[in-house]
Design a protein around this motif. Sequence first.
Motif, mmCIF file in Angstrom:
data_model
loop_
_atom_site.group_PDB
_atom_site.id
_atom_site.type_symbol
_atom_site.label_atom_id
_atom_site.label_comp_id
_atom_site.label_asym_id
_atom_site.label_seq_id
_atom_site.Cartn_x
_atom_site.Cartn_y
_atom_site.Cartn_z
ATOM 1 N N LEU A 291 -5.355 26.998 54.272
ATOM 2 C CA LEU A 291 -4.875 26.077 53.596
ATOM 3 C C LEU A 291 -5.446 26.322 52.065
ATOM 4 O O LEU A 291 -6.761 26.513 51.976
ATOM 5 C CB LEU A 291 -5.216 24.546 53.930
ATOM 6 C CG LEU A 291 -4.338 23.493 53.425
ATOM 7 C CD1 LEU A 291 -3.070 23.586 53.886
ATOM 8 C CD2 LEU A 291 -5.089 22.211 53.913
ATOM 9 N N SER B 284 5.864 18.232 59.766
ATOM 10 C CA SER B 284 4.921 16.870 59.777
ATOM 11 C C SER B 284 4.089 17.038 60.867
ATOM 12 O O SER B 284 2.907 16.466 60.503
ATOM 13 C CB SER B 284 6.130 16.055 59.828
ATOM 14 O OG SER B 284 7.038 15.778 59.007
ATOM 15 N N LEU C 205 -3.545 18.952 60.200
ATOM 16 C CA LEU C 205 -4.501 19.418 59.128
ATOM 17 C C LEU C 205 -5.186 18.248 58.458
ATOM 18 O O LEU C 205 -6.343 18.117 58.172
ATOM 19 C CB LEU C 205 -3.771 20.159 58.205
ATOM 20 C CG LEU C 205 -3.415 21.740 58.661
ATOM 21 C CD1 LEU C 205 -2.399 22.384 57.761
ATOM 22 C CD2 LEU C 205 -4.761 22.564 58.898
ATOM 23 N N ARG C 206 -4.430 17.054 58.197
ATOM 24 C CA ARG C 206 -4.920 15.956 57.295
ATOM 25 C C ARG C 206 -5.960 15.368 58.272
ATOM 26 O O ARG C 206 -6.905 14.619 57.838
ATOM 27 C CB ARG C 206 -3.685 14.920 57.087
ATOM 28 C CG ARG C 206 -3.130 15.535 55.594
ATOM 29 C CD ARG C 206 -2.182 14.445 55.178
ATOM 30 N NE ARG C 206 -1.170 14.085 56.084
ATOM 31 C CZ ARG C 206 -0.928 12.996 56.702
ATOM 32 N NH1 ARG C 206 -2.112 12.052 56.659
ATOM 33 N NH2 ARG C 206 -0.001 12.659 57.315
ATOM 34 N N TYR D 284 -12.225 22.255 54.237
ATOM 35 C CA TYR D 284 -11.143 22.899 55.029
ATOM 36 C C TYR D 284 -11.571 24.537 54.763
ATOM 37 O O TYR D 284 -10.987 25.286 55.013
ATOM 38 C CB TYR D 284 -9.715 22.738 54.231
ATOM 39 C CG TYR D 284 -9.116 21.541 54.634
ATOM 40 C CD1 TYR D 284 -8.307 21.442 55.766
ATOM 41 C CD2 TYR D 284 -9.216 20.525 53.745
ATOM 42 C CE1 TYR D 284 -7.842 20.221 56.206
ATOM 43 C CE2 TYR D 284 -8.710 19.098 54.044
ATOM 44 C CZ TYR D 284 -8.028 19.095 55.311
ATOM 45 O OH TYR D 284 -7.265 17.877 55.665
ATOM 46 N N CYS E 153 4.863 25.262 55.762
ATOM 47 C CA CYS E 153 4.007 23.977 56.181
ATOM 48 C C CYS E 153 2.908 23.723 54.758
ATOM 49 O O CYS E 153 2.454 24.810 54.503
ATOM 50 C CB CYS E 153 3.366 24.055 57.254
ATOM 51 S SG CYS E 153 4.428 23.995 58.796
ATOM 52 N N TYR E 154 2.949 22.571 54.601
ATOM 53 C CA TYR E 154 1.695 22.029 53.689
ATOM 54 C C TYR E 154 1.270 20.867 54.021
ATOM 55 O O TYR E 154 1.610 20.292 54.836
ATOM 56 C CB TYR E 154 2.682 22.089 52.240
ATOM 57 C CG TYR E 154 3.575 21.215 51.997
ATOM 58 C CD1 TYR E 154 3.338 19.800 51.889
ATOM 59 C CD2 TYR E 154 4.841 21.485 52.302
ATOM 60 C CE1 TYR E 154 4.095 18.825 51.902
ATOM 61 C CE2 TYR E 154 5.945 20.479 52.333
ATOM 62 C CZ TYR E 154 5.604 19.165 51.875
ATOM 63 O OH TYR E 154 6.576 18.281 52.171
ATOM 64 N N VAL E 155 0.120 20.552 53.286
ATOM 65 C CA VAL E 155 -0.669 19.143 53.240
ATOM 66 C C VAL E 155 -0.604 18.462 52.216
ATOM 67 O O VAL E 155 -0.684 19.090 51.076
ATOM 68 C CB VAL E 155 -2.087 19.406 53.723
ATOM 69 C CG1 VAL E 155 -2.862 18.369 53.804
ATOM 70 C CG2 VAL E 155 -2.061 19.961 54.937
ATOM 71 N N LYS E 156 -0.028 17.292 52.123
ATOM 72 C CA LYS E 156 -0.273 16.466 50.819
ATOM 73 C C LYS E 156 -1.277 15.383 51.008
ATOM 74 O O LYS E 156 -1.193 14.568 51.795
ATOM 75 C CB LYS E 156 1.262 15.923 50.674
ATOM 76 C CG LYS E 156 1.510 15.079 49.494
ATOM 77 C CD LYS E 156 2.940 14.539 49.099
ATOM 78 C CE LYS E 156 3.023 13.713 47.885
ATOM 79 N NZ LYS E 156 4.286 13.114 47.850
ATOM 80 N N PHE E 157 -2.131 15.686 49.930
ATOM 81 C CA PHE E 157 -3.293 14.499 49.889
ATOM 82 C C PHE E 157 -2.879 13.458 49.359
ATOM 83 O O PHE E 157 -1.729 13.226 48.615
ATOM 84 C CB PHE E 157 -4.464 15.331 49.131
ATOM 85 C CG PHE E 157 -5.116 16.414 49.919
ATOM 86 C CD1 PHE E 157 -5.638 16.334 50.975
ATOM 87 C CD2 PHE E 157 -5.064 17.650 49.446
ATOM 88 C CE1 PHE E 157 -6.353 17.363 52.024
ATOM 89 C CE2 PHE E 157 -5.253 18.848 50.178
ATOM 90 C CZ PHE E 157 -6.129 18.603 51.306
ATOM 91 N N ASP F 100 1.153 19.120 59.218
ATOM 92 C CA ASP F 100 0.439 18.356 58.158
ATOM 93 C C ASP F 100 -0.463 17.133 59.067
ATOM 94 O O ASP F 100 -1.454 17.207 58.431
ATOM 95 C CB ASP F 100 1.618 17.541 57.485
ATOM 96 C CG ASP F 100 1.020 16.560 56.429
ATOM 97 O OD1 ASP F 100 0.269 16.993 55.515
ATOM 98 O OD2 ASP F 100 1.249 15.447 56.584
ATOM 99 N N SER F 101 0.014 16.409 59.959
ATOM 100 C CA SER F 101 -0.849 15.394 60.504
ATOM 101 C C SER F 101 -2.062 16.155 61.301
ATOM 102 O O SER F 101 -3.128 15.528 61.162
ATOM 103 C CB SER F 101 0.308 14.623 61.795
ATOM 104 O OG SER F 101 1.405 13.949 61.017
#
Length: 234
Positions: free
Chosen positions: A190, A74, A80-81, A197, A158-162, A77-78
């Motif tokens: 990413l 998390s 990167l977003r 990015y 880890c990943y990013v959810k758009f 993710d925070s």
Amino acid sequence: MAVVAYASVHAQVGPQPPAASPAASVAKPLTRDDSLVLAEAGGVVRVDTLAILDSLSRVDSLLRARVKVVAFPSAIDSVLRDFPYSLRHITGEVVLAQGEFENYASLVVVPGAQSCVVTRYHSADDTTASWQARMFSSDDFDEANREYQQLYRQLKTCYVKFVDGSIFYLEGQWEPAKSGASFTTSTLRLMTGDWRYKDVKVELELVYLLADWAVNINIVSKLRDDEVGGRGDQ
């Protein structure tokens, strides 16, 4: 007549007590009035000092309340977003200002991190922001190497959810550490076609500093020194 006048004055004044010695004056306990006088003379300084210390304590408490330690995926993710927004949503108070950059407290902290900071550059060639987490330090190379390997495995999850629901994982190439090398870096990116990015990368580094091995996570969009000024060619 002189004798009568002296007697009359003496009778009106009355007998006087002997003068107190200096020692007796010092030893005499303070009265309530004395205490009030002393409070008016020196109490203001003490009250002002206490007020300043109380204000600083309140500010520190508020800052600590804003900083949140969240689960490892998390936190990544925070960070990167927030890169498209120059990390302004996770930037706290300034902790260091030097020349062409400033370090700020990160409002997002990875569990177990020794420190997490947001760095802002403001040179003519680089106005980007980056995020760094000092994760581990030890004078034992084997311990640091184990931490380096473990953190790489964590970053791979880890990943990013758009907002549209799409998910993009971090992908990279593992770089094994060698005891003779003072610096080792594994880089992940990413896997998205989002142009925002394009230059963002997650660097996991094992570096020898002074007498310790340190393991750091750097999330940056800053180009290498040999690439600065060549952005238009890419």
